[in-house]
Enzyme design. Structure first.
Site, PDB file in Angstrom:
ATOM      1  N   ASP A   1      -7.436  10.586  -1.300  1.00 13.11           N
ATOM      2  CA  ASP A   1      -8.880  10.844  -1.274  1.00 13.11           C
ATOM      3  C   ASP A   1      -9.675   9.603  -0.878  1.00 13.11           C
ATOM      4  OD1 ASP A   1      -8.092   9.669  -3.797  1.00 13.11           O
ATOM      5  OD2 ASP A   1     -10.101  10.078  -4.559  1.00 13.11           O
TER       6      ASP A   1
ATOM      7  N   GLU B   1      -7.852   9.652  -6.787  1.00 14.69           N
ATOM      8  CA  GLU B   1      -7.865   8.343  -7.459  1.00 14.69           C
ATOM      9  C   GLU B   1      -9.286   7.889  -7.735  1.00 14.69           C
ATOM     10  OE1 GLU B   1      -8.069   4.069  -8.113  1.00 14.69           O
ATOM     11  OE2 GLU B   1      -8.992   5.152  -6.470  1.00 14.69           O
TER      12      GLU B   1
HETATM   13 ZN   LIG Z   1      -8.658   3.144  -3.653  1.00 18.44          ZN
END
Ligand SMILES: [Zn+2]
Length: 420
Positions: free
Chosen positions: A88, A183
């Site tokens: 992401d 994350e």
């Molecule tokens: Zn990162």
């Protein structure tokens, strides 16, 4: 390692991955937080298969991609080692319609990102630029982030895997690869299946500045205070009204003024007020508690409990409720038992001609969560700069160096027997 071969690969890969929108989102109530992260996950799965990586698997539901380059040493059992990067990009800046381009042989001056919109990255605003004079930078058109955080790492890990597959003479144990979602929004690699992954220890690749690494993170929790008041007309309030706003204000006044993020650095901890919603009937105060030192961290939580007790004594226990939600712990507590991981990492960075730099990370990483779930996991920098914003860029040479560092890790890890 042939630098030119790897150079073309990491460059092509980051440019291609950057164009795929994989922005995650806060508080969607489901994981992965956005479906579009799967667009890149599918590309990565196909690519791992096409370069000849084994055991490739895409967990469609969790959006986790796995692969393995099996050991090619016969006589010894080498400890399986893992490498993890996140799919992401941050919600802080747009990740839609990213238009990466390459500026070759950067001359140290200002960089015009977008002529039409007059968007210029000034060398005087971004002092990190001067470290990359003479290098080749992948940039944006100044309207989106690049997503080198963390696609520079995916490009490096993918090219490293290809290198191992293509060069059978490079000896290594089992090399386990995973790409995980979310994350940036606290996903903490929650769906990573350790059994399928197969590594006993791993490195996350994330973070700026080539050659930096982290073996320490905050201890972290969120504290939520709920105050219940009693509302009544102000004209007849005497002896009856209990104002929840007052309780919230008293709590906030109890917090030590200098222990806020804006007054702290290095290994100093803090309390951070995230929000306060309040009216006479009800107030809700949320704050973050952070400290590197475990005992100090517990003292901070105890202090908040004492604040709650004090307010309870003044206003009635039933009117004050404190909930402390544990978030993550300092991974050093786990990593101190596997010192070879840091020795290998430092040696690998040095062998690539870079002086390693370690700073306690004033935040959390997926690796911190993974370490406490049983997979010791320090972090190696990805080498991107100005992440989470429109001026993000990645020096191609930094990605090439990271491939070299990963190869060096493999070589040193040969000496670590798998005796578990
Ligand atoms: Zn990162």
């Amino acid at each position: 390692m042939k630098q030119e071969e790897v150079y073309e690969q990491v460059k092509e890969r980051l440019m291609r991955y950057a164009r795929i929108d994989t922005q995650s989102a806060e508080y969607t109530g489901h994981w992965p937080t956005t479906e579009k992260q799967k667009d890149l996950a599918r590309v990565l799965k196909d690519e791992l298969i096409s370069i000849g990586v084994s055991d490739v698997f895409l967990d469609e539901e969790g959006c986790v991609v796995y692969g393995k380059v099996p050991s090619n040493v016969q006589d010894t059992q080498v400890m399986p080692i893992g490498f993890i990067a996140h799919i992401d990009t941050a919600p802080d800046a747009s990740g839609t319609n990213v238009k990466p381009w390459v500026l070759e042989n950067y001359d140290g001056g200002d960089i015009v990102l977008n002529k039409e919109k007059n968007i210029v990255m000034k060398a005087s605003d971004y002092s990190n630029l001067k470290m990359y004079i003479g290098q080749d930078l992948i940039l944006t058109d100044g309207t989106t982030l690049l997503g080198g955080d963390d696609k520079a790492s995916i490009a490096a890990i993918m090219s490293f895997a290809q290198y191992l597959v293509d060069h059978g003479d490079v000896k290594h144990g089992d090399i386990c690869i995973a790409f995980t979602p979310d994350e940036e929004v606290g996903g903490l690699a929650r769906d990573l299946d350790f059994e399928r992954f197969g590594a006993k220890v791993a490195y996350t690749l994330d973070g700026d500045h080539l050659g930096w690494y982290e073996d320490e993170t905050f201890n972290a929790s969120e504290a939520v205070f709920e105050f219940t008041g009693r509302s009544v007309h102000t004209g007849t309030a005497k002896g009856i009204m209990i104002n929840a706003v007052d309780m919230a204000a008293e709590l906030m006044a109890m917090l030590p003024k200098k222990e806020r993020p804006q007054y702290t650095e290095g290994v100093e901890g803090f309390y951070h007020l995230i929000s306060c919603e309040s009216d006479c009937e009800h107030a809700r105060v949320r704050l973050l508690v952070r400290d590197f030192d475990h005992d100090n961290f517990k003292k901070r939580e105890d202090f908040l409990k004492k604040c709650a007790d004090k307010l309870g004594a003044d206003y009635g226990d039933e009117r004050v409720k404190l909930t402390i939600i544990h978030q993550y712990s300092n991974m050093k507590e786990v990593l101190k038992d596997v010192p070879f991981m840091i020795d290998i990492l430092k040696g690998a960075i040095r062998k690539a001609g870079i002086e390693p730099v370690c700073e306690p990370f004033r935040g959390g990483t997926d690796g911190a969560a993974l370490s406490f779930r049983g997979l010791p996991c320090p972090n190696l920098s990805a080498g991107y700069e100005n992440a989470h914003g429109r001026f993000e860029y990645v020096p191609i040479q930094s990605m090439v160096k990271n491939v070299e560092i990963l190869l060096n890790i493999c070589e040193s890890a040969l000496a670590i027997a798998d005796n578990a």
